[in-house]
Design an enzyme around this catalytic site. Structure first.
Site, PDB file in Angstrom:
ATOM      1  N   HIS A 134       9.088   7.242   8.127  1.00  0.00           N
ATOM      2  CA  HIS A 134       9.659   7.371   6.776  1.00  0.00           C
ATOM      3  C   HIS A 134      11.125   7.771   6.936  1.00  0.00           C
ATOM      4  O   HIS A 134      11.510   8.429   7.912  1.00  0.00           O
ATOM      5  CB  HIS A 134       8.866   8.403   5.964  1.00  0.00           C
ATOM      6  CG  HIS A 134       7.546   7.861   5.483  1.00  0.00           C
ATOM      7  ND1 HIS A 134       7.355   7.376   4.196  1.00  0.00           N
ATOM      8  CD2 HIS A 134       6.362   7.690   6.111  1.00  0.00           C
ATOM      9  CE1 HIS A 134       6.116   6.939   4.072  1.00  0.00           C
ATOM     10  NE2 HIS A 134       5.480   7.123   5.215  1.00  0.00           N
ATOM     11  N   ARG A 137       0.837  -1.209   0.000  1.00  0.00           N
ATOM     12  CA  ARG A 137       0.000   0.000   0.000  1.00  0.00           C
ATOM     13  C   ARG A 137       0.872   1.260   0.000  1.00  0.00           C
ATOM     14  O   ARG A 137       1.049   1.900  -1.036  1.00  0.00           O
ATOM     15  CB  ARG A 137      -0.952  -0.050   1.208  1.00  0.00           C
ATOM     16  CG  ARG A 137      -2.080   0.945   1.181  1.00  0.00           C
ATOM     17  CD  ARG A 137      -1.701   2.348   1.574  1.00  0.00           C
ATOM     18  NE  ARG A 137      -1.115   2.458   2.904  1.00  0.00           N
ATOM     19  CZ  ARG A 137      -0.549   3.576   3.363  1.00  0.00           C
ATOM     20  NH1 ARG A 137      -0.487   4.650   2.613  1.00  0.00           N
ATOM     21  NH2 ARG A 137       0.006   3.609   4.555  1.00  0.00           N
ATOM     22  N   ASP A 138       1.479   1.607   1.114  1.00  0.00           N
ATOM     23  CA  ASP A 138       2.307   2.828   1.175  1.00  0.00           C
ATOM     24  C   ASP A 138       3.460   2.720   0.174  1.00  0.00           C
ATOM     25  O   ASP A 138       3.820   3.681  -0.507  1.00  0.00           O
ATOM     26  CB  ASP A 138       2.857   2.999   2.602  1.00  0.00           C
ATOM     27  CG  ASP A 138       3.302   4.414   2.922  1.00  0.00           C
ATOM     28  OD1 ASP A 138       3.716   5.130   1.993  1.00  0.00           O
ATOM     29  OD2 ASP A 138       3.260   4.814   4.101  1.00  0.00           O
ATOM     30  N   ASN A 172       9.352   4.452   3.287  1.00  0.00           N
ATOM     31  CA  ASN A 172       9.236   4.018   4.687  1.00  0.00           C
ATOM     32  C   ASN A 172      10.548   3.369   5.107  1.00  0.00           C
ATOM     33  O   ASN A 172      11.349   2.944   4.272  1.00  0.00           O
ATOM     34  CB  ASN A 172       8.135   2.952   4.815  1.00  0.00           C
ATOM     35  CG  ASN A 172       6.761   3.502   4.577  1.00  0.00           C
ATOM     36  OD1 ASN A 172       6.384   3.772   3.438  1.00  0.00           O
ATOM     37  ND2 ASN A 172       6.003   3.670   5.630  1.00  0.00           N
ATOM     38  N   CYS A 203       3.877   9.322   0.514  1.00  0.00           N
ATOM     39  CA  CYS A 203       2.521   9.761   0.227  1.00  0.00           C
ATOM     40  C   CYS A 203       2.574  10.743  -0.936  1.00  0.00           C
ATOM     41  O   CYS A 203       3.326  11.713  -0.902  1.00  0.00           O
ATOM     42  CB  CYS A 203       1.930  10.415   1.472  1.00  0.00           C
ATOM     43  SG  CYS A 203       0.314  11.123   1.167  1.00  0.00           S
ATOM     44  N   HIS A 251       5.174   4.584  12.750  1.00  0.00           N
ATOM     45  CA  HIS A 251       5.272   4.540  11.275  1.00  0.00           C
ATOM     46  C   HIS A 251       6.298   5.603  10.847  1.00  0.00           C
ATOM     47  O   HIS A 251       5.996   6.792  10.887  1.00  0.00           O
ATOM     48  CB  HIS A 251       3.878   4.828  10.724  1.00  0.00           C
ATOM     49  CG  HIS A 251       3.742   4.887   9.234  1.00  0.00           C
ATOM     50  ND1 HIS A 251       2.971   3.986   8.522  1.00  0.00           N
ATOM     51  CD2 HIS A 251       4.222   5.746   8.308  1.00  0.00           C
ATOM     52  CE1 HIS A 251       2.989   4.298   7.242  1.00  0.00           C
ATOM     53  NE2 HIS A 251       3.742   5.372   7.079  1.00  0.00           N
TER      54      HIS A 251
END
Ligand code: HMG
Ligand code: MG
Length: 295
Positions: free
Chosen positions: A207, A15-16, A247, A238, A205
């Protein structure tokens, strides 16, 4: 040192990791990537998103990904609004990640609403999801810095998380969206969150925009965090957060933890195999240290 014996990895690569990828990746290649990731021992994963295909074309095959990849483990689908939740209800997926930004400007750019409007929408949606037995994760973006407004106050983050906890979420995933947090900031925010919400799962989370993500993982461990969102190959970012890069890489985190005697249940060789499956389809190279040293 305050270190856990075990850590849970939530893989966000499909996803990310892929949402910001310029090459449109085929559904078949995504499924092969997810399947390899699962075979490495990953038990929690963000599979895809129900978001506007005009805003994020890479996620437009969400239904096919869900049909092909659901299993008995915890598979999340991201959904920001009622439309996304209605689409989720048409699948067998039972875990959802809602998302909102602490800072107004980012939230507006990301989901076209103010933070307050998003929370007003999400309150009843989360109550409904919980009544129906769904696992709900709330992803909190720009928890340290906003690409448009700069430093974000930790009081605002705690206040937003508090609203989510009152709505009944199972998990808070608190994000350094543009990779600007220092280990000191990570330690203090996660310590406050741990103290404020002892009965809610807390996930960090990070990055890796400025190379501080692994240090931030270590700082969050010290604050008592034992759940981390990571992305195989260090993919990610994003599309609506200028300057955000990938990430923290799953293989770098798993390797660091393994060297410190902390169990994740993930097989590093198989993780590298998963990254090899997606690598040829990407517009950028893999930058993770462990992958570079082991291929
Ligand atoms: P909008 O244009 O204001 O929405 O966008 P709308 O309600 O006017 O709808 C526009 C069109 O999108 C309509 O279709 C809707 O049906 C459709 P049309 O009539 O034009 O054909 N639509 C949807 N389609 C599928 N799923 C949906 C959905 N909702 C509307 N859920 C919207 C508002 C929220 C849709 C848009 O802004 C959007 O899709 N944003 C998504 C942004 C995104 O995916 N960002 C990345 C994920 S967040 C992230 O990466 C951060 C995180 O990793 C943590 C961190 O690091 O910070 C989680
Ligand atoms: Mg992210």
């Amino acid at each position: 040192m305050n270190l856990p014996k075990e850590v849970t990895i939530i893989e966000v690569g499909p996803r990310d990791g892929l949402q910001n990828e310029k090459n449109l990746i085929s559904t078949e290649d995504k499924i092969a990537f997810i399947s390899k990731l699962k075979s490495s021992g990953i038990k929690e994963m963000e599979l895809t998103s129900f978001v506007s295909p005009k805003w994020v074309p890479q996620m437009k095959d969400a239904n096919d990904i869900i049909s092909a990849c659901l299993d008995d483990n915890r598979n999340f689908v991201l959904a920001p609004n009622r439309k996304g939740i209605d689409l989720l209800y048409q699948t067998d997926c039972k875990a959802v990640a809602v998302f909102v930004g602490v800072s107004e400007s980012f939230n507006k750019k990301n989901i076209n609403k103010s933070t307050k409007e998003s929370m007003e929408d999400l309150g009843p949606i989360i109550t409904e999801l919980k009544d129906k037995g769904y696992f709900v994760r709330a992803c909190i973006s720009t928890s340290f810095y906003c690409p448009f407004e700069g430093k974000v106050s930790s009081e605002d983050v705690v206040a937003l998380c508090s609203q989510f906890v009152q709505f009944g979420v199972d998990e808070l995933s608190v994000a350094d969206t543009i990779g600007m947090a220092t280990p000191q900031e990570a330690f203090f925010l996660f310590k406050s969150l741990k103290e404020a919400f002892p009965n809610t799962l807390l996930t960090a989370h990070f990055h890796d925009t400025r190379g501080m993500a692994l240090a931030n993982v270590f700082a969050a461990l010290q604050a008592g965090v034992d759940r981390f969102d990571t992305s195989a190959g260090g993919l990610g970012g994003c599309p609506f957060a200028p300057g955000a890069t990938g990430n923290v890489a799953t293989e770098d985190v798993v390797f660091m933890l393994a060297q410190m005697g902390i169990e994740t249940g993930i097989d590093l060789d198989k993780l590298v195999e998963a990254v090899k499956v997606i690598e040829p389809h990407l517009s950028r190279g893999i930058e993770s240290k462990y992958f570079g040293l082991n291929t």
